[in-house]
Design an enzyme around this catalytic site. Structure first.
Site, PDB file in Angstrom:
ATOM      1  N   HIS A  72       0.860  -1.190   0.000  1.00  0.00           N
ATOM      2  CA  HIS A  72       0.000   0.000   0.000  1.00  0.00           C
ATOM      3  C   HIS A  72       0.894   1.237   0.000  1.00  0.00           C
ATOM      4  O   HIS A  72       1.856   1.306   0.769  1.00  0.00           O
ATOM      5  CB  HIS A  72      -0.890  -0.027   1.248  1.00  0.00           C
ATOM      6  CG  HIS A  72      -1.578   1.259   1.560  1.00  0.00           C
ATOM      7  ND1 HIS A  72      -2.367   1.919   0.632  1.00  0.00           N
ATOM      8  CD2 HIS A  72      -1.598   2.024   2.683  1.00  0.00           C
ATOM      9  CE1 HIS A  72      -2.846   3.028   1.197  1.00  0.00           C
ATOM     10  NE2 HIS A  72      -2.383   3.115   2.429  1.00  0.00           N
ATOM     11  N   HIS A 127       1.028   5.787  -0.564  1.00  0.00           N
ATOM     12  CA  HIS A 127       0.346   7.064  -0.732  1.00  0.00           C
ATOM     13  C   HIS A 127       1.033   7.731  -1.930  1.00  0.00           C
ATOM     14  O   HIS A 127       1.898   8.583  -1.747  1.00  0.00           O
ATOM     15  CB  HIS A 127       0.486   7.926   0.522  1.00  0.00           C
ATOM     16  CG  HIS A 127      -0.224   7.390   1.721  1.00  0.00           C
ATOM     17  ND1 HIS A 127      -0.318   8.078   2.894  1.00  0.00           N
ATOM     18  CD2 HIS A 127      -0.894   6.212   1.909  1.00  0.00           C
ATOM     19  CE1 HIS A 127      -1.023   7.365   3.779  1.00  0.00           C
ATOM     20  NE2 HIS A 127      -1.373   6.219   3.199  1.00  0.00           N
ATOM     21  N   TYR A 139       0.859  -3.074 -20.050  1.00  0.00           N
ATOM     22  CA  TYR A 139       1.387  -3.566 -18.770  1.00  0.00           C
ATOM     23  C   TYR A 139       0.476  -3.219 -17.603  1.00  0.00           C
ATOM     24  O   TYR A 139       0.389  -3.969 -16.631  1.00  0.00           O
ATOM     25  CB  TYR A 139       2.832  -3.104 -18.557  1.00  0.00           C
ATOM     26  CG  TYR A 139       3.743  -3.894 -19.458  1.00  0.00           C
ATOM     27  CD1 TYR A 139       4.273  -5.110 -19.027  1.00  0.00           C
ATOM     28  CD2 TYR A 139       3.992  -3.500 -20.767  1.00  0.00           C
ATOM     29  CE1 TYR A 139       5.052  -5.881 -19.867  1.00  0.00           C
ATOM     30  CE2 TYR A 139       4.765  -4.262 -21.611  1.00  0.00           C
ATOM     31  CZ  TYR A 139       5.299  -5.458 -21.162  1.00  0.00           C
ATOM     32  OH  TYR A 139       6.048  -6.228 -21.988  1.00  0.00           O
TER      33      TYR A 139
HETATM   34 ZN   LIG Z   1      -2.496   4.559   3.921  1.00  0.00          ZN
END
Ligand SMILES: [Zn+2]
Length: 216
Positions: free
Chosen positions: A94, A96, A121
């Site tokens: 994960h 940002h 891709y």
């Molecule tokens: Zn986060």
């Protein structure tokens, strides 16, 4: 070196590489990977991708009990939701990342197919990416939303927050989430310029040739 110490090193090297290239800043981002014995290694809460310590990663056993290292990321429910619904998941990442977050705020984005089909891709590594609504970070409802997809998507975008991607191993997950951010950057760069996206026939050709998991 044991395979677990290799995995610990690899997690930290890949995280630092993404941090160094500005893919997630400060103490944002989290990463987890399955160990050979069926447990998990997870980046600890409050840590920076630039400075993860291989010896302090949160280590879970097969029962999901923390047996070593620092407390895990507060976004753990998100990671568990992918492992519980996708038997092929060996790692979850994960970030940002700036351009994908920017794209998630655009009014006309397709929630069921967040990334426009701009490159082969992007399709091959991600399939269709689901845009999930905004959740307060750490809210268990985030994990519930991923569970609601019943394992049909390997990549989701949390609106106004960041992407989450599961893949067979930690390198594949990092490669895929980088592809997500790159595609979002292309979408932002070409926004309003009427770019020629891949046609439905071109998308089908890529999906068939590379056996892409294509929900929908
Ligand atoms: Zn986060």
């Amino acid at each position: 070196m044991s395979s677990e110490s290799n995995l610990r090193e690899l997690i930290c090297v890949l995280a630092k590489s993404m941090f160094d290239r500005g893919l997630t800043g400060g103490s944002t981002g989290n990463i987890s990977a399955r160990t050979d014995d069926g447990g998990l290694l997870v980046s600890p809460t409050g840590t920076s991708f630039g400075r993860l310590d291989p010896g302090r990663l949160s280590r879970f056993d097969t029962q999901g009990t923390l047996i070593d290292g620092d407390p895990p990321t507060k976004e753990m429910p998100l990671h568990s939701a992918f492992y519980d619904t996708r038997s092929t998941a060996g790692a979850v990442v994960h970030l940002h990342s700036c351009h994908s977050v920017a794209l998630s705020m655009m009014p006309d984005v397709n929630e069921d197919d967040f990334l426009p089909p701009l490159t082969p891709y992007g399709l091959m590594k991600l399939g269709r990416v689901k845009l999930l609504p905004f959740f307060v970070p750490g809210d268990a409802a985030m994990g519930d939303a991923v569970r609601g997809l019943a394992g049909k998507r390997s990549a989701v975008m949390l609106a106004n927050h960041g992407p989450v991607v599961a893949a067979k191993d930690v390198e594949a997950a990092c490669n895929a989430i980088e592809e997500l951010e790159d595609t979002a950057r292309l979408a932002i760069l070409t926004r309003g310029l009427s770019p020629r996206a891949l046609s439905p026939a071109q998308i089908q050709a890529v999906v068939q040739k590379f056996d892409v998991e294509w929900d929908g």
